[in-house]
Scaffold this active site. Sequence first.
Site, PDB file in Angstrom:
ATOM      1  N   GLU A  90      32.582  28.197  24.921  1.00  0.00           N
ATOM      2  CA  GLU A  90      32.404  26.756  24.773  1.00  0.00           C
ATOM      3  C   GLU A  90      32.587  26.282  23.339  1.00  0.00           C
ATOM      4  O   GLU A  90      32.284  27.006  22.403  1.00  0.00           O
ATOM      5  CB  GLU A  90      30.962  26.380  25.179  1.00  0.00           C
ATOM      6  N   CYS A 103      31.704  22.352  17.030  1.00  0.00           N
ATOM      7  CA  CYS A 103      30.813  23.515  17.051  1.00  0.00           C
ATOM      8  C   CYS A 103      31.525  24.591  17.868  1.00  0.00           C
ATOM      9  O   CYS A 103      31.872  24.353  19.031  1.00  0.00           O
ATOM     10  CB  CYS A 103      29.491  23.109  17.714  1.00  0.00           C
ATOM     11  N   CYS A 110      26.193  37.148  23.930  1.00  0.00           N
ATOM     12  CA  CYS A 110      25.514  37.467  22.675  1.00  0.00           C
ATOM     13  C   CYS A 110      24.533  38.609  22.920  1.00  0.00           C
ATOM     14  O   CYS A 110      23.915  38.693  23.982  1.00  0.00           O
ATOM     15  CB  CYS A 110      24.759  36.232  22.182  1.00  0.00           C
ATOM     16  N   CYS A 114      17.557  36.249  22.030  1.00  0.00           N
ATOM     17  CA  CYS A 114      16.530  35.225  21.758  1.00  0.00           C
ATOM     18  C   CYS A 114      16.007  34.651  23.081  1.00  0.00           C
ATOM     19  O   CYS A 114      16.793  34.328  23.982  1.00  0.00           O
ATOM     20  CB  CYS A 114      17.090  34.112  20.875  1.00  0.00           C
ATOM     21  N   CYS A 117      17.369  31.133  24.489  1.00  0.00           N
ATOM     22  CA  CYS A 117      18.802  30.829  24.369  1.00  0.00           C
ATOM     23  C   CYS A 117      19.594  31.243  25.607  1.00  0.00           C
ATOM     24  O   CYS A 117      19.489  32.385  26.069  1.00  0.00           O
ATOM     25  CB  CYS A 117      19.349  31.539  23.129  1.00  0.00           C
ATOM     26  N   CYS A 331      25.159  24.897  23.528  1.00  0.00           N
ATOM     27  CA  CYS A 331      26.084  25.936  23.966  1.00  0.00           C
ATOM     28  C   CYS A 331      25.441  26.967  24.868  1.00  0.00           C
ATOM     29  O   CYS A 331      24.271  27.233  24.803  1.00  0.00           O
ATOM     30  CB  CYS A 331      26.689  26.604  22.755  1.00  0.00           C
TER      31      CYS A 331
HETATM   32  N1  SAH Z   1      23.566  33.225  16.752  1.00  0.00           N
HETATM   33  C1  SAH Z   1      23.521  32.164  15.795  1.00  0.00           C
HETATM   34  C2  SAH Z   1      24.292  30.913  16.184  1.00  0.00           C
HETATM   35  C3  SAH Z   1      24.252  30.445  17.605  1.00  0.00           C
HETATM   36  S1  SAH Z   1      22.897  29.532  18.245  1.00  0.00           S
HETATM   37  C4  SAH Z   1      22.083  31.817  15.465  1.00  0.00           C
HETATM   38  O1  SAH Z   1      21.188  32.383  16.074  1.00  0.00           O
HETATM   39  O2  SAH Z   1      21.865  31.037  14.559  1.00  0.00           O
HETATM   40  C5  SAH Z   1      22.825  28.014  17.381  1.00  0.00           C
HETATM   41  C6  SAH Z   1      21.400  27.500  17.213  1.00  0.00           C
HETATM   42  O3  SAH Z   1      20.859  27.018  18.442  1.00  0.00           O
HETATM   43  C7  SAH Z   1      20.435  28.566  16.718  1.00  0.00           C
HETATM   44  O4  SAH Z   1      19.585  28.014  15.746  1.00  0.00           O
HETATM   45  C8  SAH Z   1      19.661  28.897  17.971  1.00  0.00           C
HETATM   46  O5  SAH Z   1      18.448  29.515  17.689  1.00  0.00           O
HETATM   47  C9  SAH Z   1      19.548  27.532  18.603  1.00  0.00           C
HETATM   48  N2  SAH Z   1      19.197  27.515  20.018  1.00  0.00           N
HETATM   49  C10 SAH Z   1      19.562  28.378  20.986  1.00  0.00           C
HETATM   50  N3  SAH Z   1      19.019  28.015  22.176  1.00  0.00           N
HETATM   51  C11 SAH Z   1      18.312  26.890  21.945  1.00  0.00           C
HETATM   52  C12 SAH Z   1      17.520  26.037  22.765  1.00  0.00           C
HETATM   53  N4  SAH Z   1      17.344  26.290  24.063  1.00  0.00           N
HETATM   54  N5  SAH Z   1      16.962  24.960  22.186  1.00  0.00           N
HETATM   55  C13 SAH Z   1      17.128  24.702  20.866  1.00  0.00           C
HETATM   56  N6  SAH Z   1      17.852  25.462  20.049  1.00  0.00           N
HETATM   57  C14 SAH Z   1      18.434  26.551  20.564  1.00  0.00           C
END
Ligand code: SAH
Length: 349
Positions: A90, A103, A110, A114, A117, A331
Amino acid sequence: MKDIKSLTLKELSEELAQLGEPKFRALQVYTWLHRGARSFQEMSNLSKALREKLSQTYSLYCPTVARRLVSQKDGTVKYLWRLEDGNCVESVLMRYHHGNTVCISSEVGCAMGCAFCASTKGGLIRRLSPSEMLDQVLFTQLDSGLPISNIVLMGIGEPLDNYDNVLRFLQLVNSPEGMNIGMRHISLSTCGLVRRIGDLAKEDLQLTLSVSLHAPCDEIRNEIMPVNRRWNVDELLSACRAYYEKTGRRISFEYAMIRDVNDTPQMAKLLGKKLRGMGAHVNLIPLNDIEESPLKPSLPQTVRAFQKSLEEQGITATVRRTLGIDINASCGQLRRKYEKEQTSERSDC
Ligand code: SAH
């Protein structure tokens, strides 16, 4: 076959010289590639024989649009791209007053795990090539007809887990003969791969580093971000300080506000204390509710109080404006939805 669009202009020049071509040829080919040519046949200022030779020597692929969702509220556009091998990633096009920002994703899936995510739920499928990252910027611009001036590497994947390809992508997208997007207009977000933050500091690029912190203490961060068990909060923050000292670039910290998890006044105090003296900027993001996780977003008044506490401690903090809420613009969600649909379509027949 070698992926021609992942070559720098210098490499392409060397390769074409070996094929016996004059010097100016490489720039012609590079220009076609960076304007989105879909085949060698389109390169009308090259001889037929050279076009033939190139297509026998190199691969040239461009993604196709699998889905395009346009927000009725703010014009945000979400693209789901189908790659050469059928995998999808995406990108999101956001229209800010300071310019159009895309973006992009750096990996298919991944590995970071997390808890909140969507991108990580199916694990890492593969890393993207430099050209597959470049294509997301290029074809978002071509499809939308809007000039892209800013890039954020905040889509699916962990950019520092795909370090060499990401650096090469940066070189390509920044090249004056290509899209010529300035490093100062590029942000890279990481969950905190400490060793790679050290490597990136040595590159001394003018980009903005964003660190997804989400908690100022190990008890909470260990629970929501498995990477913290490899490099804890203090190790991460000392790498960030070293990065700031080496590059002089302020780091932006992402902090997803999760109800009753990381949003208490004590956490705001601790965060302020830990970030002092490093020119940090905190971006508070109300958690995006995803199907696969029980975690909930903080209440708006809690977010405001958290922001106020940081500012009282001398840390600049902003609350991220949510764009494209009606199209699930964060994303990871569209790719998973699409995959589920494809799977159920396949099992239907
Ligand atoms: N892997 C990288 C970049 C991708 S995620 C990173 O971890 O920074 C981009 C951002 O979106 C990151 O800050 C991630 O923690 C956040 N993110 C992911 N899922 C989310 C959610 N459900 N709500 C809010 N932020 C989220």
